[in-house]
Design a protein around this motif. Structure first.
Motif, PDB file in Angstrom:
ATOM      1  N   UNK A   1       0.830  -1.215   0.000  1.00 48.10           N
ATOM      2  CA  UNK A   1       0.000   0.000   0.000  1.00 48.10           C
ATOM      3  C   UNK A   1       0.860   1.259   0.000  1.00 48.10           C
ATOM      4  N   UNK A   2       1.907   1.245   0.797  1.00 49.44           N
ATOM      5  CA  UNK A   2       2.771   2.421   0.864  1.00 49.44           C
ATOM      6  C   UNK A   2       3.504   2.644  -0.450  1.00 49.44           C
TER       7      UNK A   2
ATOM      8  N   UNK B   1      -5.060   6.517  12.916  1.00 48.13           N
ATOM      9  CA  UNK B   1      -4.010   7.531  12.917  1.00 48.13           C
ATOM     10  C   UNK B   1      -2.634   6.910  12.711  1.00 48.13           C
ATOM     11  N   UNK B   2      -2.386   5.767  13.335  1.00 48.43           N
ATOM     12  CA  UNK B   2      -1.078   5.135  13.206  1.00 48.43           C
ATOM     13  C   UNK B   2      -0.798   4.762  11.754  1.00 48.43           C
ATOM     14  N   UNK B   3      -1.766   4.122  11.092  1.00 45.08           N
ATOM     15  CA  UNK B   3      -1.583   3.750   9.688  1.00 45.08           C
ATOM     16  C   UNK B   3      -1.545   4.994   8.808  1.00 45.08           C
ATOM     17  N   UNK B   4      -2.321   6.018   9.178  1.00 46.07           N
ATOM     18  CA  UNK B   4      -2.312   7.249   8.396  1.00 46.07           C
ATOM     19  C   UNK B   4      -0.940   7.902   8.421  1.00 46.07           C
ATOM     20  N   UNK B   5      -0.231   7.777   9.546  1.00 47.98           N
ATOM     21  CA  UNK B   5       1.102   8.380   9.639  1.00 47.98           C
ATOM     22  C   UNK B   5       2.095   7.670   8.717  1.00 47.98           C
ATOM     23  N   UNK B   6       1.944   6.372   8.562  1.00 50.94           N
ATOM     24  CA  UNK B   6       2.746   5.658   7.558  1.00 50.94           C
ATOM     25  C   UNK B   6       2.446   6.232   6.173  1.00 50.94           C
ATOM     26  N   UNK B   7       1.148   6.439   5.899  1.00 52.69           N
ATOM     27  CA  UNK B   7       0.750   6.966   4.597  1.00 52.69           C
ATOM     28  C   UNK B   7       1.286   8.358   4.338  1.00 52.69           C
TER      29      UNK B   7
END
Length: 375
Positions: free
Chosen positions: A72-73, A234-240
């Motif tokens: 995804x990233x 939020x945690x996954x959004x920060x990876x994004x």
């Protein structure tokens, strides 16, 4: 340098093709000063859907691809090289996966069919850096419905959404464990919206909930569990955010290299000047360092490890890095980099906000990281 496997490289190439066919022309229109709406993005969105790029993280039983975080990233990074990226569909909030009955029919199914879109309302005027304790919006049950009262600010995409997922206190403890999530439809008479123009041509909204009534079905997930679900998002959004910064930085780097080779100053190319070479090399090193970190941490997440600290580091360092690279690219381009006929000027404005959204740099550095390291 980080090396992707064959599957990830194929996904990157697929994204690159769709961006070239559908999004690059939109970027050109944007640079001519046209205002793009959600409808302009629909052809690229539909092309992605036909190519199977739908519900990137959704489990197969929901019709999704259930891609790894690394995949995804990588797609986000490639997609973000365009000023008008693909808006992928089927992105369902994690806590909606478990909805049943009337809630499933009302919220999950329309999400999966791309028939409804909801914006996300957590931040309040009292503070966004510490959202759990800053939430003062409350929801009280009167025996027939929930009555929501309060306000939210800096809400993105509300003008293109069918409603909003709002976080409100349903208890009296004033901590993260008494915050619940509610779906509020756009036409609700208790919901009042005011648009707020932002840097980079964005528009956010301030939302006021004035005795806004919703039924019990509109309470998504367990009562009091709203902020726990928000933390996962939020945690996954920060990876994004980190992957997006990588894509933009790579595009800016490519632009500065091309311009430096072509631009002649004082009878030689800019690329022959030591100062320019230093800026280009520094940018390349920073991008490679951040890319290695982002994908190494994503691999750890895919193995089921706790990566909340890593997500903070990625968000903090990648957004700082991309701003430095954009600044160098503008400096190398000179006045041509300062015009809104160049994507550099747009990214300069947009990415300034990235150092604040999803938690300011200082919060990640001094509260989350220092607290963990000094515990």
């Amino acid at each position: 340098m980080y090396e992707f496997n064959e599957q990830t490289r194929a996904l990157i190439e697929l994204v690159r093709k769709i961006v070239s066919d559908h999004q690059t022309p939109l970027e050109a229109r944007m640079l001519r000063g046209e205002k793009l709406t959600w409808a302009h993005y629909d052809p690229g969105r539909e092309a992605a859907r036909k190519a199977g790029l739908w519900g990137l993280r959704l489990p197969p039983e929901f019709g999704g691809m259930h891609l790894s975080l690394v995949d995804r990233l990588a797609m986000i990074e490639e997609n973000s090289k365009c000023l008008a990226p693909i808006r992928f569909g089927g992105e369902v909030p994690h806590d909606m996966f478990h909805l049943q009955g009337e809630q499933k029919a009302r919220y999950l199914d329309p999400f999966l069919q791309d028939a409804k879109r909801y914006s996300w309302a957590l931040t309040e005027p009292g503070g966004g850096a510490d959202p759990a304790r800053a939430v003062s919006t409350c929801a009280k049950w009167d025996g027939e419905s929930w009555i929501i009262t309060g306000s939210k600010c800096w809400i993105s995409f509300f003008d293109e959404a069918d409603g909003v997922l709002v976080f409100a206190r349903t208890g009296k403890r004033n901590d993260a464990d008494d915050i619940s999530m509610f779906a509020v439809e756009r036409g609700n008479p208790g919901l009042i919206a005011r648009s707020v123009p932002m840097l980079g041509g964005f528009t956010t909204h301030q939302l006021t909930f004035d005795n806004c009534r919703v039924d019990d079905v509109a309470c998504i997930g367990a009562e009091g569990a709203g902020f726990k679900h928000a933390q996962k998002q939020l945690s996954k959004a920060r990876f994004g955010v980190g992957a997006k910064a990588l894509g933009i930085a790579q595009r800016c780097y490519d632009m500065m290299v091309e311009h430096a080779k072509q631009r002649v100053v004082f009878e030689s190319a800019l690329s022959d000047k030591q100062a320019i070479q230093s800026m280009i090399v520094d940018s390349w090193i920073e991008i490679q360092q951040q890319r290695l970190m982002v994908y190494a941490c994503a691999e750890k997440d895919d193995r089921g490890k706790d990566t909340r600290v890593e997500a903070s580091v990625i968000k903090m360092t990648c957004t700082e890095m991309v701003c430095r690279v954009i600044d160098r690219a503008i400096q190398i381009h000179g006045a041509a980099g300062c015009t809104y006929e160049s994507p550099l000027a747009h990214w300069h404005d947009r990415q300034r906000m990235s150092r604040i959204c999803e938690g300011p740099t200082e919060v990640h550095k001094y509260r989350m990281l220092a607290r963990r390291l000094l515990a």
